[in-house]
Design a protein around this motif. Structure first.
Motif, PDB file in Angstrom:
ATOM      1  N   THR A 136      33.552  39.205  34.092  1.00  0.00           N
ATOM      2  CA  THR A 136      34.890  39.117  34.678  1.00  0.00           C
ATOM      3  C   THR A 136      35.804  38.439  33.658  1.00  0.00           C
ATOM      4  OG1 THR A 136      36.093  38.481  36.700  1.00  0.00           O
ATOM      5  CG2 THR A 136      34.544  36.865  35.804  1.00  0.00           C
ATOM      6  N   HIS A 137      37.016  38.158  34.044  1.00  0.00           N
ATOM      7  CA  HIS A 137      37.948  37.443  33.166  1.00  0.00           C
ATOM      8  C   HIS A 137      37.340  36.119  32.723  1.00  0.00           C
ATOM      9  CE1 HIS A 137      41.527  35.171  31.930  1.00  0.00           C
ATOM     10  NE2 HIS A 137      42.164  36.343  31.844  1.00  0.00           N
ATOM     11  N   TRP A 138      37.583  35.729  31.475  1.00  0.00           N
ATOM     12  CA  TRP A 138      36.955  34.525  30.929  1.00  0.00           C
ATOM     13  C   TRP A 138      37.229  33.285  31.771  1.00  0.00           C
ATOM     14  CZ3 TRP A 138      39.866  30.309  29.578  1.00  0.00           C
ATOM     15  CH2 TRP A 138      41.243  30.514  29.338  1.00  0.00           C
ATOM     16  N   ALA A 139      38.416  33.215  32.371  1.00  0.00           N
ATOM     17  CA  ALA A 139      38.759  32.028  33.156  1.00  0.00           C
ATOM     18  C   ALA A 139      38.058  31.996  34.514  1.00  0.00           C
ATOM     19  CB  ALA A 139      40.271  31.946  33.354  1.00  0.00           C
ATOM     20  N   SER A 140      37.410  33.087  34.882  1.00  0.00           N
ATOM     21  CA  SER A 140      36.732  33.158  36.179  1.00  0.00           C
ATOM     22  C   SER A 140      35.219  33.308  36.040  1.00  0.00           C
ATOM     23  CB  SER A 140      37.285  34.324  37.007  1.00  0.00           C
ATOM     24  OG  SER A 140      38.637  34.105  37.357  1.00  0.00           O
ATOM     25  N   LEU A 141      34.686  33.150  34.830  1.00  0.00           N
ATOM     26  CA  LEU A 141      33.245  33.295  34.624  1.00  0.00           C
ATOM     27  C   LEU A 141      32.455  32.290  35.455  1.00  0.00           C
ATOM     28  CD1 LEU A 141      33.240  33.907  30.776  1.00  0.00           C
ATOM     29  CD2 LEU A 141      32.500  35.559  32.518  1.00  0.00           C
ATOM     30  N   ASP A 142      32.898  31.038  35.449  1.00  0.00           N
ATOM     31  CA  ASP A 142      32.172  30.024  36.219  1.00  0.00           C
ATOM     32  C   ASP A 142      32.250  30.308  37.715  1.00  0.00           C
ATOM     33  OD1 ASP A 142      31.338  28.700  33.960  1.00  0.00           O
ATOM     34  OD2 ASP A 142      32.912  27.157  34.045  1.00  0.00           O
ATOM     35  N   ARG A 143      33.369  30.819  38.165  1.00  0.00           N
ATOM     36  CA  ARG A 143      33.508  31.164  39.584  1.00  0.00           C
ATOM     37  C   ARG A 143      32.557  32.294  39.960  1.00  0.00           C
ATOM     38  NH1 ARG A 143      37.673  34.021  42.683  1.00  0.00           N
ATOM     39  NH2 ARG A 143      38.765  34.517  40.736  1.00  0.00           N
ATOM     40  N   VAL A 168      25.644  36.578  35.068  1.00  0.00           N
ATOM     41  CA  VAL A 168      26.944  36.682  34.418  1.00  0.00           C
ATOM     42  C   VAL A 168      26.765  36.756  32.901  1.00  0.00           C
ATOM     43  CG1 VAL A 168      29.195  35.604  34.071  1.00  0.00           C
ATOM     44  CG2 VAL A 168      28.054  35.461  36.307  1.00  0.00           C
ATOM     45  N   LEU A 169      27.325  37.791  32.298  1.00  0.00           N
ATOM     46  CA  LEU A 169      27.277  37.982  30.849  1.00  0.00           C
ATOM     47  C   LEU A 169      28.690  37.858  30.285  1.00  0.00           C
ATOM     48  CD1 LEU A 169      24.897  41.081  30.621  1.00  0.00           C
ATOM     49  CD2 LEU A 169      24.290  38.655  30.611  1.00  0.00           C
ATOM     50  N   GLU A 170      28.806  37.185  29.171  1.00  0.00           N
ATOM     51  CA  GLU A 170      30.112  37.041  28.520  1.00  0.00           C
ATOM     52  C   GLU A 170      30.280  38.176  27.511  1.00  0.00           C
ATOM     53  OE1 GLU A 170      31.307  33.107  27.338  1.00  0.00           O
ATOM     54  OE2 GLU A 170      29.881  32.189  28.728  1.00  0.00           O
ATOM     55  N   GLU A 171      30.505  39.350  28.044  1.00  0.00           N
ATOM     56  CA  GLU A 171      30.663  40.566  27.253  1.00  0.00           C
ATOM     57  C   GLU A 171      31.982  41.240  27.600  1.00  0.00           C
ATOM     58  OE1 GLU A 171      28.592  41.303  24.956  1.00  0.00           O
ATOM     59  OE2 GLU A 171      26.827  40.095  25.483  1.00  0.00           O
ATOM     60  N   SER A 216      35.568  42.429  31.375  1.00  0.00           N
ATOM     61  CA  SER A 216      36.280  41.164  31.332  1.00  0.00           C
ATOM     62  C   SER A 216      37.761  41.435  31.589  1.00  0.00           C
ATOM     63  CB  SER A 216      36.016  40.439  30.010  1.00  0.00           C
ATOM     64  OG  SER A 216      36.249  41.276  28.905  1.00  0.00           O
ATOM     65  N   GLY A 217      38.653  40.573  31.114  1.00  0.00           N
ATOM     66  CA  GLY A 217      40.005  40.571  31.631  1.00  0.00           C
ATOM     67  C   GLY A 217      40.973  41.590  31.063  1.00  0.00           C
ATOM     68  N   VAL A 218      41.812  42.103  31.924  1.00  0.00           N
ATOM     69  CA  VAL A 218      43.062  42.808  31.646  1.00  0.00           C
ATOM     70  C   VAL A 218      42.869  43.972  30.667  1.00  0.00           C
ATOM     71  CG1 VAL A 218      45.539  42.457  31.253  1.00  0.00           C
ATOM     72  CG2 VAL A 218      44.159  40.534  32.023  1.00  0.00           C
ATOM     73  N   SER A 219      43.062  43.742  29.371  1.00  0.00           N
ATOM     74  CA  SER A 219      42.976  44.829  28.394  1.00  0.00           C
ATOM     75  C   SER A 219      41.569  45.386  28.262  1.00  0.00           C
ATOM     76  CB  SER A 219      43.464  44.348  27.022  1.00  0.00           C
ATOM     77  OG  SER A 219      42.616  43.327  26.515  1.00  0.00           O
ATOM     78  N   ALA A 220      40.561  44.629  28.684  1.00  0.00           N
ATOM     79  CA  ALA A 220      39.176  45.083  28.562  1.00  0.00           C
ATOM     80  C   ALA A 220      38.903  46.333  29.392  1.00  0.00           C
ATOM     81  CB  ALA A 220      38.217  43.971  28.969  1.00  0.00           C
ATOM     82  N   GLY A 221      39.750  46.600  30.375  1.00  0.00           N
ATOM     83  CA  GLY A 221      39.576  47.810  31.165  1.00  0.00           C
ATOM     84  C   GLY A 221      39.677  49.075  30.330  1.00  0.00           C
ATOM     85  N   ILE A 222      40.434  49.020  29.239  1.00  0.00           N
ATOM     86  CA  ILE A 222      40.545  50.178  28.342  1.00  0.00           C
ATOM     87  C   ILE A 222      39.198  50.437  27.680  1.00  0.00           C
ATOM     88  CG2 ILE A 222      41.698  51.110  26.299  1.00  0.00           C
ATOM     89  CD1 ILE A 222      44.116  49.360  27.027  1.00  0.00           C
ATOM     90  N   GLY A 266      37.768  31.224  25.094  1.00  0.00           N
ATOM     91  CA  GLY A 266      37.427  32.524  25.652  1.00  0.00           C
ATOM     92  C   GLY A 266      35.931  32.743  25.758  1.00  0.00           C
ATOM     93  N   PRO A 267      35.529  33.966  26.143  1.00  0.00           N
ATOM     94  CA  PRO A 267      34.110  34.277  26.287  1.00  0.00           C
ATOM     95  C   PRO A 267      33.394  34.264  24.955  1.00  0.00           C
ATOM     96  CG  PRO A 267      35.450  36.250  26.490  1.00  0.00           C
ATOM     97  CD  PRO A 267      36.396  35.105  26.445  1.00  0.00           C
ATOM     98  N   ALA A 268      32.077  34.303  25.011  1.00  0.00           N
ATOM     99  CA  ALA A 268      31.254  34.143  23.806  1.00  0.00           C
ATOM    100  C   ALA A 268      31.566  35.186  22.752  1.00  0.00           C
ATOM    101  CB  ALA A 268      29.781  34.207  24.194  1.00  0.00           C
ATOM    102  N   TYR A 269      31.870  36.410  23.156  1.00  0.00           N
ATOM    103  CA  TYR A 269      32.071  37.459  22.154  1.00  0.00           C
ATOM    104  C   TYR A 269      33.353  37.263  21.338  1.00  0.00           C
ATOM    105  CZ  TYR A 269      35.448  39.867  25.214  1.00  0.00           C
ATOM    106  OH  TYR A 269      36.538  40.184  25.988  1.00  0.00           O
ATOM    107  N   LEU A 270      34.255  36.379  21.791  1.00  0.00           N
ATOM    108  CA  LEU A 270      35.493  36.112  21.070  1.00  0.00           C
ATOM    109  C   LEU A 270      35.440  34.856  20.216  1.00  0.00           C
ATOM    110  CD1 LEU A 270      38.356  36.926  23.607  1.00  0.00           C
ATOM    111  CD2 LEU A 270      37.704  38.205  21.565  1.00  0.00           C
ATOM    112  N   ARG A 271      34.404  34.059  20.395  1.00  0.00           N
ATOM    113  CA  ARG A 271      34.366  32.766  19.712  1.00  0.00           C
ATOM    114  C   ARG A 271      34.135  32.947  18.212  1.00  0.00           C
ATOM    115  NH1 ARG A 271      30.605  30.397  24.486  1.00  0.00           N
ATOM    116  NH2 ARG A 271      32.244  30.396  26.075  1.00  0.00           N
TER     117      ARG A 271
END
Length: 214
Positions: free
Chosen positions: A128-135, A144-147, A159-165, A206-211
């Motif tokens: 899901t969106h990075w800010a809602s991963l813990d939720r 939950v995967l940070e992908e 994950s969030g917003v633009s990731a839908g593309i 952000g999520p792990a893939y962006l770090r």
């Protein structure tokens, strides 16, 4: 790939995040243009009439729940409206009913919480969106995967917003093949730049893939 037909629906509701559904909509309709992809592609809402989106865009759905045909695929976007819709029995019943015969159920951003509330994410891997991963982790029954996007059987989440593309391009590749997905990507000129703006500290939120790589 010629003659590929399916009913694809995108769910909308008040306070839906615009790019969550417009990004996948663009990829889906581009697919239909370049390779005879889904037909029809429907914007679906609980009731007829305009839907007010998160940033002020107003849209008119094609069909209401009452008029919606059985769908082969349904995508649930996110946005602040999901916090309300996870307690909307009419919407959840619609999602669950479509899932019983759909080939795939997809979500973008916090749309994953709607899938969960409809009984579709328990025991599955998702994001899901990075800010809602813990939720999402706090629900207790989702891995939950940070992908950027995750597929678990017939359920796809991003994950969030633009990731839908990216989610939609991956779904197209899985369904119609890499060549068709490549045609859609080329027609949309979707080749994200590798530039990361802001400090390493900001990116690390952000999520792990962006770090930043160590």
């Amino acid at each position: 790939m010629k003659g590929f037909k399916m009913n694809f629906g995108i769910l909308v509701f008040d306070d839906v995040e615009e790019l969550d559904f417009v990004g996948p909509w663009e990829m889906l309709t581009m697919w239909s243009k370049v390779a005879e992809g889904p037909s029809p592609c429907l914007i679906v809402a609980q009731n007829p009439g305009p839907v007010r989106c998160a940033k002020g865009l107003s849209i008119n759905p094609h069909v209401s729940f009452a008029d919606c045909p059985p769908l082969d695929c349904l995508l649930v976007p996110g946005g602040q409206g999901t916090r309300r819709e996870v307690s909307n029995p009419v919407l959840l019943d619609f999602v669950a009913a479509q899932a019983r015969h759909a080939q795939a159920m997809l979500s973008v951003c916090t749309g994953s919480f709607v899938l969960h509330a409809a009984g579709l994410l328990s025991g599955k891997k998702a994001t899901t969106h990075w800010a809602s991963l813990d939720r999402l982790r706090a629900l207790g029954d989702v891995t939950v995967l940070e992908e950027r996007y995750v597929q678990d059987g017939t359920v796809w989440t991003s994950s969030g917003v633009s990731a839908g593309i990216d989610l939609m391009l991956a779904y197209i590749a899985s369904t119609a093949g890499d060549e068709v997905a490549g045609q859609v990507q080329l027609a949309a000129e979707y080749y994200p730049a590798s530039v990361r703006y802001g400090s390493a500290e900001l990116q690390a939120r952000g999520p792990a893939y962006l770090r930043p790589k160590a």
